[in-house]
Design an enzyme around this catalytic site. Structure first.
Site, short mmCIF file in Angstrom:
data_model
loop_
_atom_site.label_atom_id
_atom_site.label_comp_id
_atom_site.label_asym_id
_atom_site.label_seq_id
_atom_site.Cartn_x
_atom_site.Cartn_y
_atom_site.Cartn_z
N ASP A 1 73.96 145.41 25.47
CA ASP A 1 73.68 146.82 25.19
C ASP A 1 74.85 147.52 24.52
O ASP A 1 74.68 148.20 23.51
CB ASP A 1 73.31 147.56 26.49
CG ASP A 1 71.96 147.11 27.04
OD1 ASP A 1 71.40 146.12 26.52
OD2 ASP A 1 71.47 147.74 27.99
N ARG B 1 83.39 156.59 37.79
CA ARG B 1 83.15 157.20 36.48
C ARG B 1 84.28 158.11 36.01
O ARG B 1 84.66 158.07 34.84
CB ARG B 1 81.81 157.96 36.47
CG ARG B 1 80.58 157.08 36.72
CD ARG B 1 80.66 155.77 36.02
NE ARG B 1 79.40 155.04 36.00
CZ ARG B 1 79.31 153.77 35.68
NH1 ARG B 1 80.39 153.07 35.39
NH2 ARG B 1 78.15 153.16 35.65
N ASP C 1 75.00 158.81 35.60
CA ASP C 1 76.26 158.39 34.97
C ASP C 1 76.60 159.17 33.71
O ASP C 1 77.75 159.53 33.47
CB ASP C 1 76.23 156.88 34.70
CG ASP C 1 76.27 156.07 35.99
OD1 ASP C 1 76.95 156.51 36.93
OD2 ASP C 1 75.61 155.02 36.07
N SER D 1 69.27 146.81 37.10
CA SER D 1 70.43 147.46 36.53
C SER D 1 71.52 147.34 37.58
O SER D 1 71.39 147.86 38.69
CB SER D 1 70.08 148.92 36.25
OG SER D 1 71.27 149.64 36.04
N1 ARG Z 1 72.43 155.50 42.02
C1 ARG Z 1 73.84 155.26 42.04
C2 ARG Z 1 74.59 156.44 41.53
O1 ARG Z 1 74.03 157.27 40.86
C3 ARG Z 1 74.20 154.00 41.32
C4 ARG Z 1 74.09 154.09 39.82
C5 ARG Z 1 74.31 152.77 39.19
N2 ARG Z 1 74.51 152.91 37.77
C6 ARG Z 1 74.13 152.01 36.87
N3 ARG Z 1 74.40 152.27 35.64
N4 ARG Z 1 73.49 150.90 37.19
O2 ARG Z 1 75.75 156.58 41.79
#
Ligand code: ARG
Length: 410
Positions: A16, A96, A125, A177
């Site tokens: 990606d 992040r 994110d 994911s």
């Molecule tokens: N739901 C969790 C959060 O918002 C995990 C997110 C995982 N992110 C990803 N790009 N797979 O913190």
């Protein structure tokens, strides 16, 4: 908007972000610098630089951020006892801001006008990356190709990859994911999208299923200084090494899996499975030590702020005046959270067995069921009478229904 000549892209080396690299280069007719952060996700960093350069980057940064991650992001959040919606230890959310910080630094060094990320338009994110970037350098623009491009399906992506000579891994696309770092691994999507579906055997990475956890319990000690863990079984470790060691111990005993439906900042509910083996041990041990070393009112006040503090991290407000103000208060509460906790690890459980602190407020003379000389039990009668006075008043209120009466209660 002024012309974008150079962009720094958060680059994992996967399909990606390789597509994103090419797409930005073509679409904006600009240079792309990549930044790959090692946060302890356990992926090979070797070869990433070459891969980025071969895909068209003008420069590739590969940054080992593991110590900074644990010391300056994970530990502060754990000092606060941060938990989102009572369960999520924020493994992705807390990483992040650091990625964004490094991206901004590189953008400044390289003279970029924009930063780019590969987060989709539906998740948390994107918000976290962009709020952090705005807070650290308001002049930078963000490019989020997932929200902009017209590659609508997996097939579109693969076609784009083929047209642009981007090698497509032969392995079957992962059904989830996944986001991983030293604190956690998260699984979302695929079969998990039905919240009734139990996670299958593939949905395990660093934590063994309970059935496979050893039959023998293991006892460990963790030493804390001012709210941070510093040693395991009397052996000192750096923050990242300590968390790695706890991950190993927790993973082996099946500790730290959470399966939940949570509320995303962008409005929808989503189902996630998280493995946070070391973090779970750390969280339980830290809370246990606070039991002896923290004042009651300080604890209750801090506890009342946990949901708010966790929400700030989850929503992406790490670099914000409110999070920093709260952190200062929380860190003040941790000054005396020093000592040792003894724990048993056994089949998914992490059970405190004992705790001690040079700053312990536990007074055996006060607490004893035996005779003591420091506490006069007859004082308690007056204390209860006064703290309960208003409850008696309430009963009178409903009895008289608003009418006056001389019928007073004792
Ligand atoms: N739901 C969790 C959060 O918002 C995990 C997110 C995982 N992110 C990803 N790009 N797979 O913190």
């Amino acid at each position: 908007m002024s012309k974008i000549d150079k962009v720094v892209l958060a680059y994992s080396g996967g399909l990606d972000t390789s597509i994103i690299l090419k797409w930005i280069k073509t679409n904006y007719d600009c240079d792309v610098v990549t930044m790959t952060a090692d946060l302890g996700q356990g992926e090979e960093m070797e070869g990433i630089e070459d891969k980025a350069l071969n895909t068209g980057a003008v420069k590739a940064y590969v940054e080992d951020l593991r110590e900074e991650f644990v010391r300056d992001y994970v530990f502060p959040a754990f000092r606060a006892g941060a938990l989102y919606e009572g369960r999520y230890l924020l493994g992705t959310a807390i990483a992040r801001p650091l990625i964004s910080k490094r991206m901004v630094e590189i953008a400044e060094m390289e003279g970029c006008q924009a930063v780019a990320h590969g987060a989709t338009g539906k998740g948390n994110d994107q918000v976290r990356f962009e709020l952090a970037t705005m807070a650290l350098n308001p002049k930078l623009t963000t490019i989020a190709p997932w929200r902009d491009w017209d590659l609508k399906s997996r097939t579109d992506l693969l076609d784009f990859a083929k047209e642009n000579q981007i090698p497509v891994p032969v392995s079957r696309k992962k059904p989830w994911s996944i986001d991983a770092n030293l604190l956690h691994t998260s699984f979302e999507g695929g079969e998990l999208e039905d919240p009734w579906n139990a996670p299958g055997p593939d949905c395990y990475r660093n934590v063994v299923p309970l059935e496979m956890a050893p039959d023998e319990p293991e006892e460990i000690t963790i030493d804390f200084e001012a709210g941070d863990p510093v040693a395991i079984n009397n052996v000192k470790h750096s923050p990242a090494a300590l968390l790695a060691k706890l991950n190993e111990l927790g993973g082996k005993h099946g500790i730290g899996r959470v399966d939940m439906v949570e509320n995303r900042f962008v409005g929808m509910k989503s189902r996630g499975v998280y493995e946070t083996p070391g973090g779970t041990i750390m969280h339980i041990a830290h809370r246990d030590l606070e039991g002896v070393a923290m004042d009651r009112e300080v604890m209750h006040l801090r506890d009342s702020l946990i949901p708010k503090y966790a929400e700030m991290i989850y929503y992406g407000y790490w670099f914000s005046p409110e999070r920093e103000a709260l952190q200062a208060m929380i860190d003040k509460t941790q000054e005396k959270v020093t000592g040792t906790v003894r724990l048993k690890l056994y089949k998914g459980n992490c059970v405190p067995l004992g705790r001690k602190s040079p700053f312990s407020m536990y007074n055996p003379e006060l607490a004893t069921f035996e005779e003591d000389y420091v506490y006069d039990q007859s004082d308690a009668a007056g204390f209860i009478k006064l703290v309960g006075l208003r409850l008696k008043g309430r009963m009178q209120q409903s009895k008289w229904g608003g009418k006056e009466s001389d019928d007073t209660c004792e």
